[in-house]
Design a protein around this motif. Structure first.
Motif, PDB file in Angstrom:
ATOM      1  N   ILE A 143      21.231 -22.886 -32.431  1.00  0.00           N
ATOM      2  CA  ILE A 143      21.285 -21.639 -31.676  1.00  0.00           C
ATOM      3  C   ILE A 143      21.200 -20.408 -32.567  1.00  0.00           C
ATOM      4  N   GLN A 144      21.281 -20.608 -33.902  1.00  0.00           N
ATOM      5  CA  GLN A 144      21.161 -19.467 -34.806  1.00  0.00           C
ATOM      6  C   GLN A 144      20.829 -19.949 -36.205  1.00  0.00           C
ATOM      7  N   CYS A 145      19.991 -19.176 -36.894  1.00  0.00           N
ATOM      8  CA  CYS A 145      19.785 -19.333 -38.330  1.00  0.00           C
ATOM      9  C   CYS A 145      19.936 -17.946 -38.927  1.00  0.00           C
ATOM     10  N   LEU A 146      21.076 -17.703 -39.557  1.00  0.00           N
ATOM     11  CA  LEU A 146      21.404 -16.377 -40.073  1.00  0.00           C
ATOM     12  C   LEU A 146      21.010 -16.291 -41.541  1.00  0.00           C
ATOM     13  N   GLU A 147      20.050 -15.417 -41.839  1.00  0.00           N
ATOM     14  CA  GLU A 147      19.647 -15.213 -43.228  1.00  0.00           C
ATOM     15  C   GLU A 147      20.763 -14.477 -43.961  1.00  0.00           C
ATOM     16  N   THR A 148      21.088 -14.988 -45.149  1.00  0.00           N
ATOM     17  CA  THR A 148      22.186 -14.431 -45.932  1.00  0.00           C
ATOM     18  C   THR A 148      21.723 -14.243 -47.372  1.00  0.00           C
ATOM     19  N   LEU A 149      22.642 -13.890 -48.242  1.00  0.00           N
ATOM     20  CA  LEU A 149      22.369 -13.945 -49.667  1.00  0.00           C
ATOM     21  C   LEU A 149      22.052 -15.394 -50.034  1.00  0.00           C
ATOM     22  N   PRO A 150      21.453 -15.648 -51.191  1.00  0.00           N
ATOM     23  CA  PRO A 150      21.031 -17.011 -51.536  1.00  0.00           C
ATOM     24  C   PRO A 150      22.172 -18.036 -51.512  1.00  0.00           C
ATOM     25  N   ASN A 151      21.800 -19.268 -51.176  1.00  0.00           N
ATOM     26  CA  ASN A 151      22.677 -20.433 -51.269  1.00  0.00           C
ATOM     27  C   ASN A 151      24.021 -20.279 -50.552  1.00  0.00           C
ATOM     28  N   LEU A 176      34.392 -17.179 -40.295  1.00  0.00           N
ATOM     29  CA  LEU A 176      33.839 -18.161 -41.222  1.00  0.00           C
ATOM     30  C   LEU A 176      33.620 -17.482 -42.566  1.00  0.00           C
ATOM     31  N   TYR A 177      33.919 -18.219 -43.633  1.00  0.00           N
ATOM     32  CA  TYR A 177      33.772 -17.690 -44.990  1.00  0.00           C
ATOM     33  C   TYR A 177      32.866 -18.622 -45.779  1.00  0.00           C
ATOM     34  N   SER A 178      31.909 -18.035 -46.499  1.00  0.00           N
ATOM     35  CA  SER A 178      30.906 -18.831 -47.198  1.00  0.00           C
ATOM     36  C   SER A 178      30.771 -18.365 -48.642  1.00  0.00           C
ATOM     37  N   VAL A 179      30.674 -19.338 -49.562  1.00  0.00           N
ATOM     38  CA  VAL A 179      30.382 -19.005 -50.957  1.00  0.00           C
ATOM     39  C   VAL A 179      28.867 -19.047 -51.155  1.00  0.00           C
ATOM     40  N   HIS A 180      28.390 -18.308 -52.152  1.00  0.00           N
ATOM     41  CA  HIS A 180      26.972 -18.285 -52.477  1.00  0.00           C
ATOM     42  C   HIS A 180      26.775 -18.987 -53.815  1.00  0.00           C
ATOM     43  N   GLY A 181      26.413 -20.273 -53.734  1.00  0.00           N
ATOM     44  CA  GLY A 181      26.302 -21.091 -54.925  1.00  0.00           C
ATOM     45  C   GLY A 181      25.326 -20.531 -55.946  1.00  0.00           C
ATOM     46  N   ASP A 182      25.651 -20.715 -57.228  1.00  0.00           N
ATOM     47  CA  ASP A 182      24.864 -20.255 -58.377  1.00  0.00           C
ATOM     48  C   ASP A 182      24.932 -18.741 -58.571  1.00  0.00           C
ATOM     49  N   ASN A 183      25.634 -18.045 -57.670  1.00  0.00           N
ATOM     50  CA  ASN A 183      25.776 -16.597 -57.793  1.00  0.00           C
ATOM     51  C   ASN A 183      27.252 -16.244 -58.005  1.00  0.00           C
ATOM     52  N   THR A 184      27.669 -15.044 -57.625  1.00  0.00           N
ATOM     53  CA  THR A 184      29.052 -14.628 -57.857  1.00  0.00           C
ATOM     54  C   THR A 184      29.664 -13.966 -56.621  1.00  0.00           C
ATOM     55  N   GLN A 185      29.119 -14.301 -55.434  1.00  0.00           N
ATOM     56  CA  GLN A 185      29.577 -13.630 -54.228  1.00  0.00           C
ATOM     57  C   GLN A 185      30.195 -14.610 -53.213  1.00  0.00           C
ATOM     58  N   VAL A 186      31.041 -14.034 -52.368  1.00  0.00           N
ATOM     59  CA  VAL A 186      31.622 -14.736 -51.222  1.00  0.00           C
ATOM     60  C   VAL A 186      31.482 -13.823 -50.009  1.00  0.00           C
ATOM     61  N   SER A 187      31.121 -14.379 -48.854  1.00  0.00           N
ATOM     62  CA  SER A 187      30.869 -13.574 -47.654  1.00  0.00           C
ATOM     63  C   SER A 187      31.766 -13.991 -46.494  1.00  0.00           C
ATOM     64  N   ILE A 196      33.209 -11.788 -56.916  1.00  0.00           N
ATOM     65  CA  ILE A 196      34.421 -12.358 -57.514  1.00  0.00           C
ATOM     66  C   ILE A 196      34.331 -12.416 -59.037  1.00  0.00           C
ATOM     67  N   GLY A 197      33.115 -12.250 -59.578  1.00  0.00           N
ATOM     68  CA  GLY A 197      32.967 -12.265 -61.030  1.00  0.00           C
ATOM     69  C   GLY A 197      32.660 -13.632 -61.598  1.00  0.00           C
ATOM     70  N   GLY A 198      33.257 -14.669 -61.035  1.00  0.00           N
ATOM     71  CA  GLY A 198      33.032 -16.027 -61.511  1.00  0.00           C
ATOM     72  C   GLY A 198      31.759 -16.606 -60.940  1.00  0.00           C
ATOM     73  N   LYS A 199      30.908 -17.189 -61.803  1.00  0.00           N
ATOM     74  CA  LYS A 199      29.626 -17.706 -61.357  1.00  0.00           C
ATOM     75  C   LYS A 199      29.753 -19.061 -60.654  1.00  0.00           C
ATOM     76  N   ASN A 200      28.905 -19.249 -59.662  1.00  0.00           N
ATOM     77  CA  ASN A 200      28.753 -20.493 -58.911  1.00  0.00           C
ATOM     78  C   ASN A 200      30.023 -20.917 -58.184  1.00  0.00           C
ATOM     79  N   PRO A 201      30.487 -20.100 -57.226  1.00  0.00           N
ATOM     80  CA  PRO A 201      31.588 -20.558 -56.365  1.00  0.00           C
ATOM     81  C   PRO A 201      31.139 -21.765 -55.562  1.00  0.00           C
ATOM     82  N   VAL A 202      31.987 -22.801 -55.504  1.00  0.00           N
ATOM     83  CA  VAL A 202      31.576 -24.068 -54.903  1.00  0.00           C
ATOM     84  C   VAL A 202      32.522 -24.571 -53.821  1.00  0.00           C
ATOM     85  N   PHE A 203      33.691 -23.959 -53.667  1.00  0.00           N
ATOM     86  CA  PHE A 203      34.662 -24.457 -52.680  1.00  0.00           C
ATOM     87  C   PHE A 203      35.506 -23.283 -52.214  1.00  0.00           C
ATOM     88  N   ILE A 204      35.890 -23.304 -50.923  1.00  0.00           N
ATOM     89  CA  ILE A 204      36.717 -22.235 -50.362  1.00  0.00           C
ATOM     90  C   ILE A 204      37.635 -22.812 -49.300  1.00  0.00           C
TER      91      ILE A 204
END
Length: 348
Positions: A36-44, A57-68, A86-94
Motif C-alpha cells: 500500500i506504500q513505498c516511501l522513498e527515504t534516505l539510502p538503506n 516507526l524508527y529506521s536506521v540508514h545502513g552504511d550512513n550515520t542517520q536515524v529517521s 548520530i555520528g556513528g557510521k552504519n547503524p544496524v539495530f534499533i
C-alpha cells in the motif's frame, strides 16, 4: 487488519534493488500481502522498530550515520517526521526502552551504542548517552552489531564483532531510565574469529543464544538477571556436518514459548532448528530447511507466532513458513512475497 513494514538496502555498493520503506496490508481472511506504500527515504532504510505504543516507526540508514522517525497513520501508511545525525557510521539495530522515552541504536563501524530521547510528537531528539565499544589498541573499536534487551528490559546486550581490531563479545549494560545512561555489568568474550552477531533471549530470561557469523555456530549462555552476568555453557554448529562449503550465520530467534531455537545461514541459504531443554537450556539440533532464496539475513515470526518469515536479501523474496513447536518441524505455506532487497520486517 495487520501491517508489515519492510526495510531494505537501496545502494549500488550493496548490490541492492530496494526503492524505499514498504508498507504491506495483510488480509486477516486470506493472509495475502498487499503493498500500500513505498516511501522513498534516505539510502538503506534497513533495520527498524516501533515505539511501545506502535504509533511511530524508527529506521536506521545502513552504511550512513542517520536515524529517521515516521508517524504511523490510521491506514497504516508512514509519514516522515525527522532525521537526526548520530555520528556513528552504519547503524544496524534499533529498539525502544521499557519506558518508551528513548530509542537505542547500535552502530557497527561507529563502534558504539547511542541512547536517543524521543520527543512528545514521536520525533527523535538529542542523544543523551553514548557507550563506546573499545578495541584492542587505543583508537580501535569493537563493532556493535546488535543492542537487545533482556525480557525485563533492565539490561541491554550489545553484541560486538572483532574484525581484527576489536573483540568478539557480548557487553551487558544495566539501563537507567532516569537519564538514559548505561552501566556495564559484564563482558563475555567469544572464540577468536567467531564474530558474534545476534542473540535471542528465552522467555524465562535465564537462557541466551548467540549466533556467530564466521564461526557458523550457536553459543548457549546462562544469564543471571539479578547481577547482569553471563556464562557460556554450550556451542553447536549452525551448518550440517556433511556440508563443507562456506557459510555466514546471521540471525538467532526463539519460538513463542522458547522451545525451538532458529538460526539462519547465508551462503548455505538455510535455517537450522534446535530443541531447547526447558530445564537446562541446552540445545539439540533438529534439522535444516532451505529458505528458497539467497542470503536470509533476517528472520521473524508474525505477532502471534503463527507464521515464520525468512527475508532473502539477494533474491528479493520473503518466504512464509509455519512452525510446529511440538514436533519441531517447519512447513512451507507456499506464500512468497516479492520485494526488493528485504533486510527487516516489522509487524503491527
Amino acid at each position: 487488519m495487520s501491517y508489515a513494514y519492510v526495510g531494505c538496502r537501496t545502494t549500488r555498493e550493496r548490490n541492492a534493488r530496494g526503492k524505499g520503506l514498504k508498507v504491506y496490508e495483510i488480509s486477516e481472511a486470506t493472509g495475502e500481502w498487499k503493498e500500500i506504500q513505498c516511501l522513498e527515504t534516505l539510502p538503506n532504510p534497513s533495520y527498524q522498530a516501533m515505539d511501545l505504543e506502535e504509533k511511530y516507526l524508527y529506521s536506521v540508514h545502513g552504511d550512513n550515520t542517520q536515524v529517521s522517525s515516521y508517524k504511523i497513520e490510521a491506514d497504516g501508511t508512514l509519514s516522515a517526521l525527522n532525521t537526526i545525525e548520530i555520528g556513528g557510521k552504519n547503524p544496524v539495530f534499533i529498539t525502544p526502552d521499557r519506558t518508551n522515552q528513548y530509542m537505542v541504536v547500535a552502530a557497527l563501524q561507529g563502534g558504539a551504542v547511542y541512547v536517543i530521547r524521543r520527543n512528545a510528537d514521536g520525533s527523535l531528539g538529542e542523544i543523551v548517552h553514548t557507550a563506546h565499544m573499545a578495541g584492542k589498541k587505543e583508537g580501535a573499536i569493537s563493532f556493535a552489531h546488535q543492542c537487545i534487551w533482556d525480557q525485563k528490559k533492565e539490561y541491554l546486550f550489545v553484541v560486538c564483532q572483532a574484525r581484527l581490531q576489536g573483540y568478539g563479545q557480548i557487553v551487558v549494560f544495566r539501563f537507567n531510565p532516569e537519564d538514559g545512561s548505561l552501566t556495564q555489568t559484564d563482558c563475555y568474550r567469544g572464540r577468536e574469529y567467531d564474530e558474534p552477531r545476534h542473540v535471542s533471549i528465552h522467555p524465562n530470561n535465564r537462557f541466551v543464544y548467540l549466533i556467530n557469523e564466521k564461526g557458523n555456530s550457536m553459543t548457549y549462555l546462562s544469564f543471571d538477571d539479578k547481577n547482569g552476568k553471563l556464562k557460556a555453557l554450550q556451542v553447536l554448529p549452525t551448518l550440517p556436518d556433511t556440508y563443507t562449503g562456506e557459510g555466514q550465520a546471521s540471525a538467532s530467534l526463539l519460538s513463542k514459548n522458547g522451545e525451538i531455537l532458529i538460526g539462519s545461514n547465508r551462503i548455505h541459504e538455510s535455517i537450522v532448528l534446535y530443541r531447547i531443554d526447558q530445564n537446562t537450556g541446552y540445545m539439540k539440533e533438529l534439522g535444516y530447511y532451505p529458505t528458497l532464496g539467497l542470503t536470509p539475513r533476517f528472520i521473524s515470526f508474525n505477532r502471534d507466532y503463527s507464521l515464520f518469515y525468512a527475508a532473502n536479501e539477494d533474491s528479493d523474496t520473503i518466504v512464509e513458513m509455519r512452525l510446529c513447536e511440538e514436533t519441531g518441524r517447519m512447513e512451507y505455506t507456499g506464500r512468497i512475497i516479492h520485494t526488493e532487497s528485504p533486510v527487516c520486517i516489522t509487524f503491527r
